[in-house]
Design a protein around this motif. Structure first.
Motif, PDB file in Angstrom:
ATOM      1  N   SER A 167     -10.418  22.148   3.290  1.00  0.00           N
ATOM      2  CA  SER A 167     -11.062  21.949   1.992  1.00  0.00           C
ATOM      3  C   SER A 167     -12.533  22.344   2.092  1.00  0.00           C
ATOM      4  N   GLY A 201     -10.781  12.799  -2.067  1.00  0.00           N
ATOM      5  CA  GLY A 201      -9.366  13.064  -2.293  1.00  0.00           C
ATOM      6  C   GLY A 201      -8.441  12.370  -1.317  1.00  0.00           C
ATOM      7  N   ARG A 202      -8.994  11.640  -0.371  1.00  0.00           N
ATOM      8  CA  ARG A 202      -8.176  10.855   0.560  1.00  0.00           C
ATOM      9  C   ARG A 202      -8.001   9.411   0.097  1.00  0.00           C
ATOM     10  N   GLN A 204      -6.926   6.393  -2.504  1.00  0.00           N
ATOM     11  CA  GLN A 204      -5.767   6.225  -3.380  1.00  0.00           C
ATOM     12  C   GLN A 204      -6.081   6.370  -4.861  1.00  0.00           C
ATOM     13  N   ILE A 207      -6.167  10.013  -5.509  1.00  0.00           N
ATOM     14  CA  ILE A 207      -4.805  10.541  -5.359  1.00  0.00           C
ATOM     15  C   ILE A 207      -3.985  10.249  -6.602  1.00  0.00           C
ATOM     16  N   LEU A 210      -4.995  12.514  -9.603  1.00  0.00           N
ATOM     17  CA  LEU A 210      -4.540  13.904  -9.531  1.00  0.00           C
ATOM     18  C   LEU A 210      -3.017  14.016  -9.544  1.00  0.00           C
ATOM     19  N   GLU A 211      -2.332  13.044  -8.962  1.00  0.00           N
ATOM     20  CA  GLU A 211      -0.870  13.070  -8.986  1.00  0.00           C
ATOM     21  C   GLU A 211      -0.337  12.983 -10.414  1.00  0.00           C
ATOM     22  N   HIS A 253     -13.146  16.053  -3.861  1.00  0.00           N
ATOM     23  CA  HIS A 253     -12.025  15.423  -4.562  1.00  0.00           C
ATOM     24  C   HIS A 253     -10.775  16.315  -4.608  1.00  0.00           C
ATOM     25  N   ARG A 254     -10.793  17.306  -5.524  1.00  0.00           N
ATOM     26  CA  ARG A 254      -9.590  18.110  -5.772  1.00  0.00           C
ATOM     27  C   ARG A 254      -9.163  18.907  -4.542  1.00  0.00           C
ATOM     28  N   TRP A 257      -7.754  16.552  -1.829  1.00  0.00           N
ATOM     29  CA  TRP A 257      -6.407  16.089  -2.189  1.00  0.00           C
ATOM     30  C   TRP A 257      -5.364  17.174  -1.939  1.00  0.00           C
ATOM     31  N   GLU A 260      -4.832  17.839   1.851  1.00  0.00           N
ATOM     32  CA  GLU A 260      -4.056  16.751   2.448  1.00  0.00           C
ATOM     33  C   GLU A 260      -2.575  16.868   2.058  1.00  0.00           C
ATOM     34  N   LYS A 261      -2.324  17.159   0.807  1.00  0.00           N
ATOM     35  CA  LYS A 261      -0.949  17.237   0.304  1.00  0.00           C
ATOM     36  C   LYS A 261      -0.209  18.430   0.922  1.00  0.00           C
TER      37      LYS A 261
END
Length: 282
Positions: A167, A201-202, A204, A207, A210-211, A253-254, A257, A260-261
């Motif tokens: 990132s 972005g790590r 919750q 997360i 964005l989810e 942030h974005r 996330w 990580e995803k």
């Protein structure tokens, strides 16, 4: 035997890397001409050394064209050779030279060149070495973060392709070591929620934010589809590393996330490294 070859631009952190490896128990040699590489490894191997770290850079410019063949022959002899190439943006290098007041190595050979011109020439001279290596852009990295990333590098299984998700923030510039760059700035930004702004972005709450966004899920699925389609081609090309950089505005942030995803999605089947440039964490 394991041999770690350290190369890269002057001022990019090669001394930090070599000092770390010495602390980890590697027999270290700085500024070895590439033409002496095989002879040196053979000698130290006969003396019982099993882990070597050798710096090969522009100070031995005349011997650099021999390096790819030397690396190939060492690997044929069963040596675990790992090539680490450190680089940084020109602005960062100029600042470092200004702060340390040290001369660029190439200025000792060509005194009429400015530091900036030396950096440009050095990039050209080292281009083929960079193609052999795992590249790390140290422009925004602290020394501690670089040490952590090098320790990651040493733990890799060299027989497998390593997929690196990184990132970053566009406002700090593009990472030099990226093979692919995806832009997440079009996604809804948690930064504008005051409760989410200090998080990353790590965390919750970010997360969950964005989810719940359809566009974020669509971008994740599209990147997965792209990588699923093209990574087998890199496997066939015997690539050792592929770096996928995910950027947003600030890199907090974005992009974090998404990185990580994606690491979670591909980590089950592939050797994956996860890096967050702006925080210097792994």
């Amino acid at each position: 035997m394991q041999v770690v070859l350290i190369s890269g631009l002057s001022g990019s952190g090669k001394s930090v890397a070599l000092n770390l490896l010495e602390d980890l128990g590697y027999y270290c040699i700085d500024n070895l001409p590439a033409t002496l590489l095989q002879q040196t490894v053979s000698l130290l191997r006969s003396e019982g050394h099993t882990r070597l770290a050798i710096s090969v850079d522009v100070r031995g410019a005349q011997s650099l064209p021999a390096l790819p063949d030397c690396v190939s022959r060492l690997k044929s002899d069963g040596v675990d050779v790992r090539v680490l190439f450190l680089e940084a943006k020109t602005e960062a290098l100029l600042k470092r030279f200004s702060e340390t007041r040290r001369k660029h190595p190439l200025s000792l050979i060509q005194p009429d060149l400015t530091v900036g011109e030396c950096i440009v020439l050095e990039r050209e001279l080292l281009a083929e070495v960079a193609d052999l290596a795992h590249r790390v852009d140290t422009s925004e990295l602290s020394a501690n973060a670089l040490r952590a990333w090098i320790k990651q590098f040493l733990a890799l299984d060299q027989s497998r392709l390593t997929l690196i998700f990184q990132s970053f923030g566009f406002k700090h510039g593009l990472p030099l070591d990226a093979d692919f760059v995806f832009d997440a700035r079009c996604l809804p930004n948690p930064y504008y929620d005051l409760a989410l702004r200090p998080l990353t972005g790590r965390d919750q709450p970010v997360i969950d934010f964005l989810e719940a966004e359809t566009t974020a899920q669509t971008m994740f699925a599209d990147i997965c589809h792209y990588l699923d389609h093209w990574l087998p081609s890199f496997d066939r090309d015997n690539r050792s590393y592929v770096t996928v950089a995910i950027g947003c505005t600030g890199g907090q942030h974005r992009s974090v996330w998404l990185a990580e995803k994606l690491a979670g999605r591909f980590g089950g089947d592939r050797q994956v490294l996860l890096r967050h440039r702006e925080s210097g964490t792994v």
